[in-house]
Write an enzyme that holds these catalytic residues in place. Structure first.
Site, mmCIF file in Angstrom:
data_model
loop_
_atom_site.group_PDB
_atom_site.id
_atom_site.type_symbol
_atom_site.label_atom_id
_atom_site.label_comp_id
_atom_site.label_asym_id
_atom_site.label_seq_id
_atom_site.Cartn_x
_atom_site.Cartn_y
_atom_site.Cartn_z
ATOM 1 N N ASP A 106 -15.509 22.562 -6.578
ATOM 2 C CA ASP A 106 -16.286 23.410 -7.381
ATOM 3 C C ASP A 106 -17.003 24.350 -6.423
ATOM 4 O OD1 ASP A 106 -18.190 24.138 -8.793
ATOM 5 O OD2 ASP A 106 -19.146 22.416 -9.404
ATOM 6 N N LYS A 131 -24.091 32.916 -10.434
ATOM 7 C CA LYS A 131 -25.025 33.198 -9.557
ATOM 8 C C LYS A 131 -24.634 34.402 -8.631
ATOM 9 C CE LYS A 131 -25.362 28.701 -10.925
ATOM 10 N NZ LYS A 131 -26.344 27.963 -11.483
ATOM 11 N N TRP A 181 -24.051 17.486 -8.698
ATOM 12 C CA TRP A 181 -24.411 18.087 -9.922
ATOM 13 C C TRP A 181 -24.306 17.247 -11.266
ATOM 14 C CZ3 TRP A 181 -21.642 21.683 -13.717
ATOM 15 C CH2 TRP A 181 -22.577 22.371 -14.587
ATOM 16 N N ALA A 239 -19.596 27.155 -6.708
ATOM 17 C CA ALA A 239 -20.450 28.261 -7.723
ATOM 18 C C ALA A 239 -21.442 28.851 -6.966
ATOM 19 C CB ALA A 239 -21.165 27.034 -8.716
HETATM 20 C C1 LMR Z 1 -28.222 24.066 -11.490
HETATM 21 O O1 LMR Z 1 -27.580 23.095 -10.821
HETATM 22 O O2 LMR Z 1 -29.478 24.018 -11.557
HETATM 23 C C2 LMR Z 1 -27.466 25.146 -12.021
HETATM 24 O O3 LMR Z 1 -26.280 25.123 -11.835
HETATM 25 C C3 LMR Z 1 -27.672 25.554 -13.732
HETATM 26 C C4 LMR Z 1 -27.221 24.334 -14.483
HETATM 27 O O4 LMR Z 1 -26.400 24.643 -15.279
HETATM 28 O O5 LMR Z 1 -27.391 23.280 -14.243
#
Ligand code: LMR
Length: 394
Positions: free
Chosen positions: A208, A243, A127, A210
């Protein structure tokens, strides 16, 4: 002073959100930011969460501060949701945070304060906010290979070969489930191998998580996290409620720090509280209270689990449909991995030029690395996407 500012680093997901909003075309398809959408393209408030909101407002008599760690009932319920009965709760310190990102930020600051020499290892890819936060805090970081773009699977041999370079005291960040951006996840056997390696290296694991409940189910998605919690002396866990409770804008998350022999959980807790204090003082309460109300009420919890399961299975259905359409249209099994992936995302393995072409010619928006948000699709847009992807080869 302000004239000295330079433009900030760009975030490709946030930029894509703005680009999509600015596109006037009817029929454009948003497969960008990781937000769940129902078949009508709405991001609904979950029924259980709406009911919890009514209960919270009726029961609330004050808006006075709660505490630096947040509401104990939220922390306790979230710790149980993530960790099950994997370990003695007395080993876990926790603070409520503004979303999972807040938990990541507090964890990063904790690492910087207590182990400034440690290098944080990130999956490649990960991410984009992981490296951004670490860079901002000037925390040493490096990456380990994770994904085989040809097969669409985890490149586990490469991952382990790279992690062989982890030094004692380093920190390894792992996605608990539903890897973002690839959708490719570790198997139970691979989690065990990672646990063994981290133990041997004397490294700290940082999870992490999420998307718990979006992959194989609430407990199955916590498998790796619980395994590490049972087997490693210490563990950091950043968990998001955005989420799985659909409370994105409320900013509800939690950082858990599990400590081992020699560490005083009270001191760890004090440090977490203090990091909350210097960042934003008390963490936001409303979203956490909604989550806690759901998790502590048998009826709401059952309804929420059912809704979450419907979200999960709808994404699995879309995955199967897309993989089958692509198999038929490309006459190949090249995209079969989409059905094997889990969670909200899959990385398709398209070139940046192909991603741009899909956006410009078809109004289909995905992140530049060809990550798609499966939940941005519905039964009708799957064939549209499949035809557009198949046309790239022609
Ligand atoms: C994403 O990866 O699209 C989500 O986790 C939203 C974000 O904050 O980036």
């Amino acid at each position: 002073m302000l004239e000295a500012l330079n433009p900030p680093p760009k975030d490709k997901i946030i930029e894509l959100m703005a680009q999509f909003r600015a596109d006037p075309r009817d029929g454009k398809i948003d497969l960008g930011v990781g937000v769940y959408k129902d078949p009508e393209g709405r991001t609904p408030v979950m029924r259980a969460v709406r009911a919890a909101a009514h209960r919270v407002i009726e029961a609330e008599t004050t808006k006075a501060y709660v505490g630096l760690a947040g509401d104990a009932a939220f922390n306790e319920a979230m710790t149980a949701l993530v960790l099950g009965d994997a370990l003695d709760p007395a080993r876990t310190a926790s603070v409520a945070t503004p979303g999972g990102t807040g938990a990541i930020r507090i964890a990063a600051e904790l690492i910087r304060n207590t182990a400034p020499e440690a290098t944080v290892w990130l999956s490649d890819p990960t991410w984009p906010n992981h490296p951004a936060i670490l860079s901002y805090l000037k925390i040493p970081q490096t990456s380990y290979r994770y994904f085989d773009a040809t097969t669409g699977e985890v490149d586990f041999d490469a991952m382990m070969a790279d992690l062989a370079g982890v030094q004692r005291g380093d920190v390894v960040l792992l996605h608990g489930c539903c890897h973002n951006p690839t959708g490719a996840n570790l198997s139970p056997v691979q989690w065990q191998a990672v646990a063994d390696l981290l133990l041997e290296k004397g490294a700290t694991a940082w999870i992490d998580i999420a998307y718990q409940g979006f992959g194989d189910g609430l407990d199955a998605d916590a498998y790796g996290t619980r395994l590490l919690a049972r087997q490693l002396p210490e563990l950091l866990i950043a968990a998001s409620c955005s989420k799985n409770f659909g409370v994105y804008r409320e900013r509800a998350g939690i950082l858990m720090a599990i400590s081992g022999k020699g560490a005083d959980t009270g001191v760890v807790q004090g440090n977490l509280n203090s990091l909350n204090r210097v960042n934003y003082s008390f963490p936001p309460d409303h979203g956490a209270r909604l989550v806690s109300t759901v998790l502590h009420s048998d009826d709401l919890r059952a309804e929420w689990a059912e809704e979450l399961e419907a979200v999960r299975t709808s994404m699995l259905g879309l995955r199967t449909q897309l993989a089958e359409e692509l198999r038929r249209l490309t006459n190949s099994d090249r995209y079969d991995f989409i059905a094997r992936h889990r969670g909200m995302f899959s990385r398709l393995g398209l070139s940046p030029e192909a991603v741009a072409k899909l956006r410009e010619e078809h109004g289909i928006y995905m992140v530049g690395d060809s990550r798609i948000n499966i939940a941005g699709l519905n039964q009708h847009s799957v064939p549209v996407l499949a035809r557009a992807i198949a046309s790239l080869d022609g």
